[in-house]
Design a protein around this motif. Structure first.
Motif, PDB file in Angstrom:
ATOM      1  N   GLN A  99       3.873  -2.937   3.943  1.00 55.45           N
ATOM      2  CA  GLN A  99       3.233  -1.940   3.634  1.00 55.45           C
ATOM      3  C   GLN A  99       3.088  -0.819   4.650  1.00 55.45           C
ATOM      4  OE1 GLN A  99      -0.395  -3.772   4.736  1.00 55.45           O
ATOM      5  NE2 GLN A  99      -0.442  -5.737   3.273  1.00 55.45           N
ATOM      6  N   ARG A 152      -2.565   4.985  -9.846  1.00 59.25           N
ATOM      7  CA  ARG A 152      -2.733   3.688  -8.314  1.00 59.25           C
ATOM      8  C   ARG A 152      -1.450   2.807  -8.459  1.00 59.25           C
ATOM      9  NH1 ARG A 152      -7.787   2.944  -5.751  1.00 59.25           N
ATOM     10  NH2 ARG A 152      -9.058   5.395  -5.775  1.00 59.25           N
ATOM     11  N   TRP A 153      -1.098   2.114  -7.764  1.00 58.36           N
ATOM     12  CA  TRP A 153      -0.134   0.912  -7.885  1.00 58.36           C
ATOM     13  C   TRP A 153      -1.508  -0.437  -7.880  1.00 58.36           C
ATOM     14  CZ3 TRP A 153       3.764   1.447 -10.647  1.00 58.36           C
ATOM     15  CH2 TRP A 153       4.770   0.124 -10.114  1.00 58.36           C
ATOM     16  N   ASN A 186      -2.894  -3.693  -5.588  1.00 55.27           N
ATOM     17  CA  ASN A 186      -2.441  -4.031  -4.825  1.00 55.27           C
ATOM     18  C   ASN A 186      -1.805  -5.291  -4.436  1.00 55.27           C
ATOM     19  OD1 ASN A 186      -4.075  -1.886  -3.632  1.00 55.27           O
ATOM     20  ND2 ASN A 186      -6.449  -3.813  -3.405  1.00 55.27           N
ATOM     21  N   GLU A 187      -1.123  -5.574  -3.471  1.00 55.16           N
ATOM     22  CA  GLU A 187      -0.279  -7.033  -3.528  1.00 55.16           C
ATOM     23  C   GLU A 187      -1.123  -8.198  -3.914  1.00 55.16           C
ATOM     24  OE1 GLU A 187       1.087  -8.045   0.265  1.00 55.16           O
ATOM     25  OE2 GLU A 187      -0.232  -8.193   1.270  1.00 55.16           O
ATOM     26  N   VAL A 193      -0.829  -1.834  -0.793  1.00 57.61           N
ATOM     27  CA  VAL A 193       0.033  -2.009  -1.781  1.00 57.61           C
ATOM     28  C   VAL A 193       0.502  -2.715  -1.251  1.00 57.61           C
ATOM     29  CG1 VAL A 193       2.083  -1.327  -3.454  1.00 57.61           C
ATOM     30  CG2 VAL A 193      -1.121  -0.295  -3.324  1.00 57.61           C
ATOM     31  N   ASP A 194       1.480  -3.801  -2.017  1.00 58.08           N
ATOM     32  CA  ASP A 194       3.294  -4.132  -1.030  1.00 58.08           C
ATOM     33  C   ASP A 194       3.735  -3.424  -1.855  1.00 58.08           C
ATOM     34  OD1 ASP A 194       5.442  -5.410  -0.062  1.00 58.08           O
ATOM     35  OD2 ASP A 194       5.005  -7.435  -1.613  1.00 58.08           O
ATOM     36  N   THR A 235       5.711  -8.655 -10.577  1.00 58.90           N
ATOM     37  CA  THR A 235       4.730  -7.037 -10.937  1.00 58.90           C
ATOM     38  C   THR A 235       5.248  -6.538 -11.982  1.00 58.90           C
ATOM     39  OG1 THR A 235       5.053  -7.016  -8.601  1.00 58.90           O
ATOM     40  CG2 THR A 235       4.226  -5.296  -9.682  1.00 58.90           C
ATOM     41  N   ASN A 246       0.190  -8.052 -10.081  1.00 59.61           N
ATOM     42  CA  ASN A 246       0.930  -8.603  -8.993  1.00 59.61           C
ATOM     43  C   ASN A 246       0.572  -9.566  -9.321  1.00 59.61           C
ATOM     44  OD1 ASN A 246       1.367  -9.172  -6.030  1.00 59.61           O
ATOM     45  ND2 ASN A 246       3.489  -7.997  -6.735  1.00 59.61           N
TER      46      ASN A 246
END
Length: 960
Positions: free
Chosen positions: A112, A131-132, A134-135, A145-146, A424, A453
């Motif tokens: 992270q 936006r990505w 979250n893990e 986020v990873d 992912t 994810n």
């Protein structure tokens, strides 16, 4: 140790300025002015060059990435001077790390980013402005986020906005924004192969990347594939990591030993024993007439030397295998409109390893599992050497409960292995365009993206406490259950047979998932022409839907898992937002300067979980002259509670805590309070790890924040194209963040200390003790309790030297100085983390610095990077060992550490270029300073390179 003062900051600034003085004297005749170069960066929604340097943005180019020799985005951004402590593959973060209060899980195998030491949850990660997801950590619903879900091979550059930006980007952008820009205009193909390993011959890393692109007249296509494999480094292979605390032997080892520790009261004599079998006593004999520690039977009194060294089973660097595919297609539908589509699939396979899982039973076990804490062991068990029942059941009268602790570590079952498989997916599409209104051009875009994810974790080497209890009980009851074999926890290593293990050792499988669906639309352009230029505008709408769940193994849900217990979590929420941004020119070519611009931004967010929230931002950009720019911003921020924080069920983590009531007392004045709390005379903490119960809170409100930054950018024209410089840039930025209502639990050690010191129910509620004095329950839940205040300075110098016979030299020197970090929790009590201090596997050095020298001549290139980390200090866990550097003050100083990285390359004129590169990171093989309070491996894995950290690598890059 010197704290950060105005004098210290001034010295740093003066050091930078002194480098400029010779050039100023030599080039004072030059008077031709030039304007600062600008590039499009993260930090404004308005597409206008004049605003692009209004906020502090650090751009990490592809060349910067290649220079590091690193193979993950996380490793690259964690090396920035503004980065704080964050998870990475140096954290062997399974086993007793347990479940943090935010419900995110341990994040095993993930990596992270933290900015300004405000935590990964307060950094927004974007990919191409979206936006990505979250893990999903396979042990909770992640709140960050990873970065290992994004292949480094697809990255064109990384833009890091080191400023609060909630008004522009919404929640999570309190500490800043990391925007990862993917490769787009790529024509041809390339292959990159890299291999490296540590000088000790372990930790080998193999990376293979392929990229192919084609630019047509009206279309653009890019395809990329990436594969990275990182092999482990074992704690047993590093001297610094072979003991729980370096230099202390097994003093901080575990009570759960291969021979077993037994604390019980003989109901016939009333004597309480703390015994362990003599080595080699596979069938120990107990003599009840021997009531002291001078014994001739098979036992002796448990002592420090009997503790178990769990460290050699751990990993210093966890293995990780990552494979990713990425594609991006763009088509110009017309001269004013284009369509794009992009997709990504990434798989991460990683492993954590811990020592064989201990089995703790009895009133003082404190596992939080009633089947273990309230165990009953029958006198009829054929392996019970004591001849009487060992009873810790709550249903038994208190005076008759006689089993306080059994700590047995079944090494026969092997170490705990945690395998993670993380997938992912990302699919995004949209339209972009422009149109004319009179003589003004407007830009617009509409985007839709779905990302997911999903993680699964398989755990080998844990135990079923239900079956353990059955196999220790009445043999007749055991015989009635298929597969049950009476269990021998009383003998030494080797006494657990395969049949015993088969009954008590299951395979545990957990899974979790996070999904994000987002739709956005934006527009930007000039509204009207004003006295000093156009009034520019940007606006947009955004809708996001979050869903997530964590599903532990059915064994865990039923309460039968001997390891760290947890409960399922699931939740969802959505948010709708609207934002506007304006850029207002106040003057141009005025006696007060060349230009002054005011920017205003505001965003309203409507959450299904708590309602609406408005944030605003104000910025000033003052171009005094062409070469000197001043800038300042003030921003409101917020962070909405995540799924895990809201809906996380009660779980547990094992914290390494020092009980203030453990004798001998460090503070004798607390003796009366300890007796009131139930710690009897002679009580000694049996285990340094105390189980803490944690979980979410549906009544949480968003965190709010105020952020301020002010600085200057100076590119002196007298140095440009001079005898000693082609260009020089100096950037100085002051930052300040103030967070209110921070979502966190009270620091467990702080809560315990305050409970003992004050007896205040606010701190003592939820902490209970067994009759032995040992803590057997500890509740620590999330709430909006904290305030965090931090400020500091960034001082950066960039110097490009003119061409010479020696080649081309460039120097960049980035520095971050942390002036204040103050976190306060319940009742305003200050938390232990602060500048220059190491706490809970993280630190805040007062000064971090990266000095990079680049050289190029003809086909040759080279780079020398110096990474400096200022000294930090910690509390010694004990002053009895020489490893505590300052026992008088109960303080250990982690000395300042400097790493040197070297790289050299040669480019062949073959096809479109073959670049061969070789490098060594940590050339001097600098070991990290010994950390006495860190949980694993004797050092802070979020701040320093691993012990024995000299890493060499070779890389070949071919374009064709």
């Amino acid at each position: 140790m010197q704290s950060l003062t105005p004098k210290r900051l001034a010295l740093a600034v003066h050091a930078v300025l002194l480098l400029s003085l010779p050039a100023l004297c030599l080039a004072q005749e030059q008077s031709e002015a030039t304007t600062l170069d600008t590039v499009t960066v993260t930090g404004s929604r308005i597409k206008k060059a004049e605003l692009e340097d209004q906020v502090p943005v650090q751009t990490v180019t592809r060349e910067d990435i290649d220079r590091t020799g690193l193979t993950s985005i996380a490793d690259v951004v964690q090396a920035l001077t503004a980065s704080g402590s964050a998870l990475n593959t140096k954290f062997n973060s399974s086993g007793n790390f347990g479940f943090p209060p935010d419900g995110s899980g341990v994040g095993a195998g993930s990596a992270q980013v933290d900015l300004r030491h405000l935590g990964s949850r307060r950094v927004l990660v974007l990919v191409d402005g979206m936006r990505w997801v979250n893990e999903a950590s396979a042990s909770g619903v992640g709140a960050a986020v990873d970065l290992n879900t994004i292949p480094l091979a697809i990255v064109e550059r990384i833009e890091v906005l080191e400023d609060g930006a909630s008004a522009l980007y919404g929640s999570d952008a309190i500490a800043g924004v990391v925007n990862i820009i993917t490769r787009r205009n790529f024509d041809g193909a390339s292959v990159s192969l890299q291999y490296g390993e540590y000088a000790e011959g372990d930790g080998a890393t193999t990376k293979a990347d392929f990229a192919w692109g084609r630019n047509g007249e009206r279309s653009n296509l890019f395809l990329g594939a990436s594969y990275t494999e990182q092999e482990p480094v074992r704690s047993a292979d590093r001297a610094q990591a072979r003991f729980p605390v370096p230099g202390t032997g097994v003093a901080f080892g575990s009570s759960g030993t291969p021979t077993g520790r037994f604390i019980f009261r003989n109901p016939n004599t009333g004597v309480t024993h703390d015994l362990t079998p003599n080595n080699g006593a596979s069938n120990p004999i107990y003599n009840p007439t021997q009531t002291g520690c001078t014994r001739t039977d098979s036992y002796h009194c448990f002592a420090t030397a009997d503790r178990f060294n769990f460290s050699p089973f751990n990993l210093v660097l966890t293995p990780s295998e990552r494979a990713g595919l990425f594609g991006q297609f763009r088509l110009d539908i017309s001269d004013n409109t284009s369509f794009y589509a992009r997709g990504l699939y990434n798989r991460r396979k990683s492993t954590n390893q811990a020592a064989p899982e201990p089995i703790f039973l009895g009133l003082s076990a404190g596992t939080g599992n009633p089947r273990a804490d309230n165990i009953f062991i029958s006198r009829l068990n054929p392996f019970n050497p004591f001849g009487f029942d060992l009873d810790a059941r709550l249903s038994t009268p208190a005076a008759q409960r006689n089993l306080f602790l059994i700590g047995r570590r079944p090494v026969e079952g092997g170490p705990r292995i945690f395998n993670q498989d993380v997938d992912t997916w990302y699919l995004g599409t949209g339209l972009e365009g422009r149109f004319e209104v009179g003589e003004r051009t407007w830009f617009w875009d509409a985007n839709l993206a779905y990302s997911e994810n999903q993680a699964e974790q398989t755990n080998y080497g844990s135990y079923d406490i239900r079956n353990i209890a059955l196999a220790l009980g009445d043999p007749a009851a055991c015989a009635a259950v298929t597969g049950c074999t009476p269990l021998n926890l009383f003998g030494g290593p080797g006494t657990l047979t395969p049949a015993m293990l088969a009954f008590i050792q299951p395979v545990v499988r957990d899974e979790s998932e996070n999904t994000l669906l987002q739709a956005t639309a934006n527009i930007s352009g000039d509204l009207v022409e004003l006295w000093a230029g156009p009034l520019s505008f940007a606006g947009g709408i955004e809708h996001r839907r979050y869903e997530g769940f964590y599903q532990p193994d059915a064994l865990t849900v039923a309460g039968f898992y001997n390891g760290v217990p947890s409960r399922p979590t699931s939740g969802e929420y959505d948010v709708s937002e609207v934002y506007t941004e304006f850029s207002l020119p106040l003057f141009v070519d005025s006696p007060l300067g060349k230009r002054l611009d005011l920017s205003l931004a505001g965003r309203y967010s409507d959450y299904s979980t708590f309602g609406g929230e408005f944030t605003g931002k104000l910025g000033l950009r003052w171009q005094l002259v062409d070469e000197l720019l001043f800038r300042a911003t003030y921003a409101e921020g917020f962070r909405a509670p995540t799924i895990g924080e809201l809906f996380g069920s009660a779980s547990r983590f094992d914290a390494v805590l020092a009980d203030p009531c453990s004798e001998p007392l460090r503070d004798p004045t607390l003796l009366g309070n300890c007796r009131t709390l139930g710690a009897p005379a002679g009580y000694s903490q049996p285990n340094p790890q105390i189980s803490v119960t944690t979980g979410g809170n549906r009544d949480l409100e968003p965190e709010t924040a105020d952020s301020f930054s002010m600085g200057m950018v100076w590119s002196p024209s007298v140095l440009e194209n001079s005898a000693i410089a082609e260009r020089v840039d100096l950037e100085v930025t002051f930052y300040r963040h103030w967070i209110d209502g921070g979502i966190q639990a009270v620091d467990a050690q702080t809560q315990l200390n305050l409970c003992v010191a004050t007896l205040d129910p606010r701190f003592c509620s939820g902490i209970t003790r067994a009759s032995t004095g040992a803590i057997n329950s500890f509740s620590n839940r999330l709430t909006n309790l904290s305030t965090i205040k931090t400020d500091g300075w960034d001082v950066d110098l960039f110097w490009t030297f003119p061409d010479s016979d020696l080649g081309k030299f460039k120097v960049s020197w980035r520095n971050t100085f942390v002036g204040r970090y103050e976190a306060r929790g319940a009742a305003g009590v200050r938390q232990p983390l602060r500048p220059g201090v190491e706490v809970n596997n993280s630190s805040i050095p007062e000064w971090t610095s990266n000095f990079v020298t680049d050289w190029a001549r003809n086909n040759w290139s080279a780079a020398w990077t110096i990474r400096h980390i200022d000294e930090v200090r910690e509390t010694c866990r004990t002053t009895a060992f020489p490893v505590c550097s300052d026992p008088t003050l109960n303080r250990n100083v982690l000395e300042a550490t400097t790493y040197h990285d070297l790289q050299v390359g040669y480019k062949f004129d073959w096809m479109r270029g073959l670049q061969l590169t070789a490098g060594v990171n940590n050339v001097a093989d600098e070991d990290p300073p010994i950390c006495l309070t860190c949980s694993l491996n004797g050092y802070d894995a979020s701040t320093y390179d691993i012990p024995g950290g000299r890493f060499w690598y070779v890389r070949a890059d071919l374009r064709f």
